[in-house]
Design a protein around this motif. Structure first.
Motif, short mmCIF file in Angstrom:
data_model
loop_
_atom_site.label_atom_id
_atom_site.label_comp_id
_atom_site.label_asym_id
_atom_site.label_seq_id
_atom_site.Cartn_x
_atom_site.Cartn_y
_atom_site.Cartn_z
N THR A 146 84.21 1.28 95.82
CA THR A 146 84.19 2.68 96.26
C THR A 146 85.29 3.48 95.57
OG1 THR A 146 84.28 4.14 98.21
CG2 THR A 146 85.74 2.23 98.22
N THR A 147 85.04 4.75 95.38
CA THR A 147 86.12 5.64 95.00
C THR A 147 86.96 5.90 96.24
OG1 THR A 147 85.08 7.76 95.56
CG2 THR A 147 84.51 6.80 93.42
N VAL A 148 88.20 6.24 96.03
CA VAL A 148 89.08 6.66 97.13
C VAL A 148 89.94 7.81 96.63
CG1 VAL A 148 91.00 6.04 98.65
CG2 VAL A 148 89.21 4.36 98.19
N VAL A 149 89.93 8.90 97.37
CA VAL A 149 90.91 9.95 97.14
C VAL A 149 91.44 10.36 98.50
CG1 VAL A 149 89.21 11.87 97.16
CG2 VAL A 149 91.40 12.16 96.01
N PHE A 150 92.76 10.41 98.63
CA PHE A 150 93.30 10.96 99.86
C PHE A 150 94.57 11.75 99.61
CE2 PHE A 150 95.24 6.61 100.41
CZ PHE A 150 96.57 6.95 100.68
N ALA A 151 94.81 12.69 100.51
CA ALA A 151 96.00 13.54 100.46
C ALA A 151 96.74 13.38 101.77
CB ALA A 151 95.61 15.00 100.24
N LEU A 152 98.02 13.09 101.68
CA LEU A 152 98.88 12.91 102.85
C LEU A 152 99.94 14.00 102.82
CD1 LEU A 152 100.00 11.36 105.29
CD2 LEU A 152 101.12 9.81 103.68
N LEU A 153 99.97 14.82 103.86
CA LEU A 153 100.96 15.89 103.98
C LEU A 153 102.14 15.39 104.79
CD1 LEU A 153 98.16 17.32 103.42
CD2 LEU A 153 99.12 19.31 104.57
N TYR A 154 103.28 15.28 104.12
CA TYR A 154 104.50 14.79 104.76
C TYR A 154 105.62 15.80 104.49
CZ TYR A 154 108.72 11.98 105.58
OH TYR A 154 109.94 11.54 106.01
N HIS A 155 106.00 16.54 105.51
CA HIS A 155 107.05 17.56 105.40
C HIS A 155 106.76 18.51 104.22
CE1 HIS A 155 109.18 15.93 108.73
NE2 HIS A 155 109.42 14.78 108.14
N ASP A 156 107.65 18.54 103.24
CA ASP A 156 107.50 19.51 102.15
C ASP A 156 106.79 18.94 100.93
OD1 ASP A 156 109.59 17.79 101.62
OD2 ASP A 156 110.78 19.27 100.53
N MET A 157 106.10 17.79 101.11
CA MET A 157 105.42 17.16 99.98
C MET A 157 103.96 16.84 100.33
SD MET A 157 107.71 17.07 97.64
CE MET A 157 106.87 16.03 96.43
N VAL A 158 103.13 16.79 99.29
CA VAL A 158 101.76 16.32 99.41
C VAL A 158 101.61 15.12 98.48
CG1 VAL A 158 99.32 16.85 99.14
CG2 VAL A 158 100.90 18.65 99.86
N TYR A 159 101.22 13.99 99.04
CA TYR A 159 100.98 12.77 98.26
C TYR A 159 99.48 12.65 98.04
CZ TYR A 159 105.77 11.39 99.32
OH TYR A 159 107.14 11.35 99.42
N VAL A 160 99.07 12.55 96.78
CA VAL A 160 97.65 12.46 96.44
C VAL A 160 97.39 11.12 95.77
CG1 VAL A 160 95.74 13.47 95.15
CG2 VAL A 160 97.47 14.96 96.19
N VAL A 161 96.46 10.38 96.32
CA VAL A 161 96.12 9.04 95.83
C VAL A 161 94.70 9.06 95.30
CG1 VAL A 161 95.91 6.62 96.47
CG2 VAL A 161 97.66 8.04 97.56
N ASN A 162 94.49 8.46 94.12
CA ASN A 162 93.16 8.53 93.51
C ASN A 162 92.77 7.25 92.81
OD1 ASN A 162 90.75 9.85 92.49
ND2 ASN A 162 91.75 9.86 90.50
N ALA A 163 91.52 6.84 93.06
CA ALA A 163 90.88 5.76 92.31
C ALA A 163 89.41 6.14 92.18
CB ALA A 163 91.02 4.42 93.02
N GLY A 164 88.96 6.42 90.96
CA GLY A 164 87.56 6.81 90.75
C GLY A 164 87.41 8.26 90.35
N ASP A 165 86.34 8.89 90.84
CA ASP A 165 86.06 10.26 90.41
C ASP A 165 85.82 11.24 91.55
OD1 ASP A 165 83.57 9.38 91.24
OD2 ASP A 165 82.49 10.11 89.47
N SER A 166 86.21 10.88 92.77
CA SER A 166 86.27 11.91 93.81
C SER A 166 87.52 12.73 93.53
CB SER A 166 86.31 11.27 95.20
OG SER A 166 85.10 10.58 95.46
N ARG A 167 87.55 13.97 93.99
CA ARG A 167 88.59 14.88 93.53
C ARG A 167 89.39 15.52 94.67
NH1 ARG A 167 85.46 18.38 88.79
NH2 ARG A 167 85.07 16.63 87.36
N ALA A 168 90.61 15.97 94.31
CA ALA A 168 91.44 16.77 95.20
C ALA A 168 91.88 18.03 94.46
CB ALA A 168 92.66 15.98 95.67
N TYR A 169 91.92 19.14 95.19
CA TYR A 169 92.33 20.42 94.61
C TYR A 169 93.27 21.17 95.56
CZ TYR A 169 87.87 20.09 91.93
OH TYR A 169 86.81 19.71 91.14
#
Length: 252
Positions: free
Chosen positions: A108-131
Motif C-alpha cells: 500500500t501507499t502511505v501518506v500522513f501528516a502529523l501536526l505537532y506544535h509549530d511543525m508539520v511532519y509529512v511521511v510518504n511512501a508511494g504516490d498518494s500526496r500531501a499539499y
C-alpha cells in the motif's frame, strides 16, 4: 514557538469511484489527548492481491499507534514514533503476505501528516500526496515515488511525457512488499495553512484549479470533501478516491 497550536477542523472520506470493483483506499483524520492531529491516506496497490487488506492494515496500525500515544515530549520523539510506527506497519503487512499465498506481494501507499506544535511532519511512501492549500496554488509536500518520476529525474522523459505516459501508475515504492520499509519524512513549519491529503484517484481526475475552487467555498468541511469526490467522479471516476483534509482557521 514550540507551544503554538493552530486551530482548525478535519474530516476524511473514501469512495469506490465509477470503475473499480473494490475500494482499496483508506483515509482517516484523528486527534489525540494532547491535541496533536493526524491525517492519513493509504491506497492499496492496484493489480496486486488484497490491496484493500493492505491499506486497511496500514490505516489501522497507524491509527491505533497514534491513539495510544497520548502526546510527544519533543521533536525527537515524534521522529522516533514515526519510524517505529512505519516499521510496524510494514511488518504487519509483509508478515501477512508471507503467511498466505493469497496475500503475497500485497502492499500500500502511505501518506500522513502529523501536526505537532509549530511543525508539520509529512511521511510518504508511494504516490498518494500531501499539499499545503494556499489561495493561489496547492503546494506539494510530497513527491511521487513512481517509475515515470524516476525517468523524469534521469532525463529520459519530459514533464509533459510524464503526465501522459502509460507507465505513470507504476510504483517504485510501497509499504509491505519488502522486509524493511522505505519511506520519506519531511518537516515543515506549521504556518496555519490548510492541509490536503489524497490518493491518485483525486488528483488524476480533478485539476488543481478544480480542487482549489472547491476548498475555497464556504461549504462545511465534510461537504467540501463530498464535492471533491463528485468532481473526480464527474471527470471519469477511474479509481478509488481517498481524502483527508485539515482546514485551518487561519489562512495565508
Amino acid at each position: 514557538m514550540k507551544g503554538v497550536k493552530y486551530k482548525g477542523q478535519f474530516a476524511s472520506k473514501t469512495d469506490i469511484g465509477l470503475v473499480r470493483k473494490t475500494n482499496e483506499d483508506q483515509a482517516v483524520a484523528l486527534i489525540n489527548a494532547s491535541g496533536n492531529v493526524l491525517l492519513c491516506v493509504c491506497d492499496g496497490m492496484g493489480g496486486h492481491n488484497k490491496g484493500d487488506l493492505a491499506s486497511k492494515l496500514a490505516i489501522d496500525v497507524i491509527s491505533n499507534e497514534f491513539r495510544q500515544k497520548n502526546g510527544f515530549v519533543s521533536y525527537v520523539t515524534v521522529r522516533s514514533w514515526i519510524s517505529k510506527t512505519m516499521r510496524k506497519v510494514n511488518k504487519v503487512i509483509f508478515d501477512k503476505g508471507q503467511s498466505d499465498p493469497a496475500y503475497k506481494d500485497m502492499g500500500t501507499t502511505v501518506v500522513f501528516a502529523l501536526l505537532y506544535h509549530d511543525m508539520v511532519y509529512v511521511v510518504n511512501a508511494g504516490d498518494s500526496r500531501a499539499y499545503f492549500v494556499r489561495k493561489s496554488r496547492l503546494e506539494p509536500l510530497t513527491e511521487d515515488q513512481t517509475y515515470v518520476k524516476y525517468l523524469y529525474h534521469t532525463g529520459k522523459i519530459s514533464e509533459e511525457e510524464m503526465e501522459t505516459s502509460s507507465q505513470r501508475h507504476i510504483l517504485m515504492n510501497a509499504i509491505g512488499t519488502f522486509p524493511s520499509p522505505s519511506f520519506e519524512i519531511k518537516t515543515y513549519p506549521n504556518n496555519g495553512l490548510s492541509i490536503l491529503l489524497c490518493s491518485d484517484g483525486l488528483y488524476n481526475n480533478a485539476t488543481e484549479a478544480e480542487i482549489r475552487s472547491v476548498l475555497s467555498t464556504t461549504e462545511r468541511i465534510d461537504q467540501k470533501i463530498d464535492t471533491l469526490i463528485g468532481v473526480a467522479k464527474s471527470n471519469g471516476g477511474t479509481d478509488n478516491i481517498g481524502i483527508a483534509y485539515w482546514e485551518a482557521y487561519r489562512h495565508d
